[in-house]
Write a protein that holds these residues in place. Sequence first.
Motif, PDB file in Angstrom:
ATOM      1  N   ASP A 116      12.361   1.905 -15.118  1.00  0.00           N
ATOM      2  CA  ASP A 116      12.872   0.884 -16.024  1.00  0.00           C
ATOM      3  C   ASP A 116      11.794  -0.197 -16.166  1.00  0.00           C
ATOM      4  OD1 ASP A 116      14.104  -1.452 -17.056  1.00  0.00           O
ATOM      5  OD2 ASP A 116      16.067  -0.774 -16.352  1.00  0.00           O
ATOM      6  N   SER A 117      11.386  -0.480 -17.406  1.00  0.00           N
ATOM      7  CA  SER A 117      10.226  -1.348 -17.629  1.00  0.00           C
ATOM      8  C   SER A 117      10.422  -2.762 -17.095  1.00  0.00           C
ATOM      9  CB  SER A 117       9.897  -1.399 -19.122  1.00  0.00           C
ATOM     10  OG  SER A 117      10.973  -1.986 -19.825  1.00  0.00           O
ATOM     11  N   LYS A 118      11.670  -3.186 -16.911  1.00  0.00           N
ATOM     12  CA  LYS A 118      11.920  -4.562 -16.456  1.00  0.00           C
ATOM     13  C   LYS A 118      12.057  -4.664 -14.944  1.00  0.00           C
ATOM     14  CE  LYS A 118      14.108  -6.135 -20.703  1.00  0.00           C
ATOM     15  NZ  LYS A 118      13.753  -4.909 -21.448  1.00  0.00           N
ATOM     16  N   LYS A 119      12.041  -3.521 -14.272  1.00  0.00           N
ATOM     17  CA  LYS A 119      12.407  -3.550 -12.847  1.00  0.00           C
ATOM     18  C   LYS A 119      11.295  -3.159 -11.908  1.00  0.00           C
ATOM     19  CE  LYS A 119      17.351  -3.036 -13.447  1.00  0.00           C
ATOM     20  NZ  LYS A 119      18.482  -2.110 -13.491  1.00  0.00           N
ATOM     21  N   ILE A 120      10.066  -2.998 -12.425  1.00  0.00           N
ATOM     22  CA  ILE A 120       8.994  -2.544 -11.530  1.00  0.00           C
ATOM     23  C   ILE A 120       7.696  -3.288 -11.832  1.00  0.00           C
ATOM     24  CG2 ILE A 120       8.083  -0.632 -12.954  1.00  0.00           C
ATOM     25  CD1 ILE A 120       8.916  -0.306  -9.210  1.00  0.00           C
ATOM     26  N   ALA A 121       6.969  -3.565 -10.771  1.00  0.00           N
ATOM     27  CA  ALA A 121       5.600  -4.081 -10.885  1.00  0.00           C
ATOM     28  C   ALA A 121       4.670  -3.036 -10.280  1.00  0.00           C
ATOM     29  CB  ALA A 121       5.463  -5.411 -10.157  1.00  0.00           C
ATOM     30  N   GLY A 154       4.472  -4.953 -18.753  1.00  0.00           N
ATOM     31  CA  GLY A 154       3.964  -6.313 -18.984  1.00  0.00           C
ATOM     32  C   GLY A 154       2.789  -6.602 -18.073  1.00  0.00           C
ATOM     33  N   ILE A 155       1.831  -7.320 -18.629  1.00  0.00           N
ATOM     34  CA  ILE A 155       0.583  -7.569 -17.890  1.00  0.00           C
ATOM     35  C   ILE A 155       0.834  -8.392 -16.633  1.00  0.00           C
ATOM     36  CG2 ILE A 155      -0.036  -9.659 -19.181  1.00  0.00           C
ATOM     37  CD1 ILE A 155      -2.920  -8.547 -19.218  1.00  0.00           C
ATOM     38  N   GLU A 156       1.881  -9.244 -16.667  1.00  0.00           N
ATOM     39  CA  GLU A 156       2.157 -10.102 -15.507  1.00  0.00           C
ATOM     40  C   GLU A 156       2.698  -9.280 -14.333  1.00  0.00           C
ATOM     41  OE1 GLU A 156       3.741 -10.013 -18.307  1.00  0.00           O
ATOM     42  OE2 GLU A 156       5.892  -9.874 -17.938  1.00  0.00           O
ATOM     43  N   ASN A 157       3.121  -8.066 -14.608  1.00  0.00           N
ATOM     44  CA  ASN A 157       3.636  -7.209 -13.540  1.00  0.00           C
ATOM     45  C   ASN A 157       2.606  -6.175 -13.076  1.00  0.00           C
ATOM     46  OD1 ASN A 157       6.283  -8.164 -12.959  1.00  0.00           O
ATOM     47  ND2 ASN A 157       6.902  -7.449 -14.993  1.00  0.00           N
ATOM     48  N   CYS A 158       1.336  -6.440 -13.358  1.00  0.00           N
ATOM     49  CA  CYS A 158       0.255  -5.566 -12.887  1.00  0.00           C
ATOM     50  C   CYS A 158      -0.731  -6.407 -12.070  1.00  0.00           C
ATOM     51  CB  CYS A 158      -0.518  -4.965 -14.065  1.00  0.00           C
ATOM     52  SG  CYS A 158       0.438  -3.856 -15.082  1.00  0.00           S
ATOM     53  N   VAL A 176      -7.001  -9.923 -19.807  1.00  0.00           N
ATOM     54  CA  VAL A 176      -7.595  -9.266 -18.634  1.00  0.00           C
ATOM     55  C   VAL A 176      -6.474  -8.936 -17.647  1.00  0.00           C
ATOM     56  CG1 VAL A 176      -9.207  -9.550 -16.707  1.00  0.00           C
ATOM     57  CG2 VAL A 176      -9.744 -10.534 -18.950  1.00  0.00           C
ATOM     58  N   ILE A 177      -6.506  -7.745 -17.108  1.00  0.00           N
ATOM     59  CA  ILE A 177      -5.492  -7.353 -16.118  1.00  0.00           C
ATOM     60  C   ILE A 177      -5.685  -8.196 -14.849  1.00  0.00           C
ATOM     61  CG2 ILE A 177      -4.703  -5.462 -14.619  1.00  0.00           C
ATOM     62  CD1 ILE A 177      -3.939  -4.952 -17.517  1.00  0.00           C
ATOM     63  N   PRO A 178      -4.615  -8.821 -14.347  1.00  0.00           N
ATOM     64  CA  PRO A 178      -4.729  -9.612 -13.113  1.00  0.00           C
ATOM     65  C   PRO A 178      -5.311  -8.765 -11.978  1.00  0.00           C
ATOM     66  CG  PRO A 178      -2.588  -9.970 -14.138  1.00  0.00           C
ATOM     67  CD  PRO A 178      -3.237  -8.847 -14.897  1.00  0.00           C
ATOM     68  N   HIS A 179      -6.191  -9.380 -11.211  1.00  0.00           N
ATOM     69  CA  HIS A 179      -6.839  -8.624 -10.136  1.00  0.00           C
ATOM     70  C   HIS A 179      -7.338  -9.558  -9.050  1.00  0.00           C
ATOM     71  CE1 HIS A 179      -9.987  -9.665 -13.066  1.00  0.00           C
ATOM     72  NE2 HIS A 179     -10.803  -9.751 -12.020  1.00  0.00           N
ATOM     73  N   VAL A 180      -7.516  -8.994  -7.878  1.00  0.00           N
ATOM     74  CA  VAL A 180      -8.120  -9.684  -6.743  1.00  0.00           C
ATOM     75  C   VAL A 180      -9.309  -8.831  -6.334  1.00  0.00           C
ATOM     76  CG1 VAL A 180      -7.774 -10.571  -4.412  1.00  0.00           C
ATOM     77  CG2 VAL A 180      -5.834 -10.483  -6.011  1.00  0.00           C
ATOM     78  N   THR A 181     -10.505  -9.421  -6.311  1.00  0.00           N
ATOM     79  CA  THR A 181     -11.684  -8.605  -6.014  1.00  0.00           C
ATOM     80  C   THR A 181     -11.776  -8.296  -4.517  1.00  0.00           C
ATOM     81  OG1 THR A 181     -13.185 -10.447  -5.576  1.00  0.00           O
ATOM     82  CG2 THR A 181     -12.918  -9.780  -7.897  1.00  0.00           C
ATOM     83  N   ALA A 182     -12.559  -7.269  -4.204  1.00  0.00           N
ATOM     84  CA  ALA A 182     -12.819  -6.928  -2.805  1.00  0.00           C
ATOM     85  C   ALA A 182     -13.533  -8.075  -2.098  1.00  0.00           C
ATOM     86  CB  ALA A 182     -13.659  -5.651  -2.731  1.00  0.00           C
ATOM     87  N   PHE A 183     -14.352  -8.794  -2.849  1.00  0.00           N
ATOM     88  CA  PHE A 183     -15.093  -9.919  -2.258  1.00  0.00           C
ATOM     89  C   PHE A 183     -14.128 -11.039  -1.857  1.00  0.00           C
ATOM     90  CE2 PHE A 183     -17.604  -8.085  -5.875  1.00  0.00           C
ATOM     91  CZ  PHE A 183     -18.260  -7.143  -5.099  1.00  0.00           C
TER      92      PHE A 183
END
Length: 286
Positions: A116-121, A154-158, A176-183
């Motif tokens: 369900d598109s509203k229930k998962i990140a 939704g981009i906020e759930n990625c 831009v897709i939200p991300h946390v770098t390895a650094f």
Amino acid sequence: MYGVTYADADAEYNDADAVIFGVPYDHTASFKAGAREAPTAVRRASYNFEEFHFEHGLDQNQPVVCDYGNCDDFILPEDMIEEVKFAVGPCIREGKFPIVIGGEHSATIPVIQSFDSKKIALMTIDAHLDSRDEYMGTPNSHACVTRRAADHIGIENCCAVGVRAIGREELERDDVIPHVTAFEVFDHGIEWAVKKALDGFKADKVYLSIDIDGIDPAYAPGTGTPEPFGLTPYDVKKAINLVGDRLAGFDVMEICPPADPSGITSVLGARLINEALAVLGKNLRQ
Ligand SMILES: [Mn+2]
């Protein structure tokens, strides 16, 4: 099914809390193919481990797991996607916990599309942002995983964690897709990184997708596109536990057995699946 089943995953489908699916697909591989062999290699590696997870006080058969076998193999990613939806979709709709062994990371696309598109990140652990609109002529390449997921949830759930390879066209755009770098993980710790990802999600439940190349190639050499400066296996173990009771599905992708002569990358993949099963077991016991 034929061949080897995952250790202790011998329950009937109807009785299972979690269902394991293999997706032996690697036809969009851009560098080194061979991930199609991973479902079998990871299943074999699963027999390496104790059946008792002492840290969690759980046996391997808690939760109850069914190994569904492998999805059929196809050439076109669009055909693979239909096949995975056909296999994994019912499991998700019935509230079971899906565990997918790739294959290329493109197999995560139909799994996310089955929720369900509203229930998962979607939280990925990945060296790559994989956020291209299309790659090598298809929008369903392994290089498009987070973009296709964002289309659905939704981009906020990625959020991609452990990233250290991003194309210029992925970064120089408004969405831009939200991300946390390895650094950043190295500087601030995995607890900080996972909290940042989880706090950004609107949806409560989280599907955790591990591209094995998110882990440093010193620990996980057997993958198609190795990228130095990666996370440690311990970071990823912690990440699984930090997602905790929000965890709603799990996959391990991009293990490439032909590039893994010692088999250690498949062993790590199986161990991470066991960790996810242990977290699910604890969640079910609550
Ligand atoms: Mn990757």
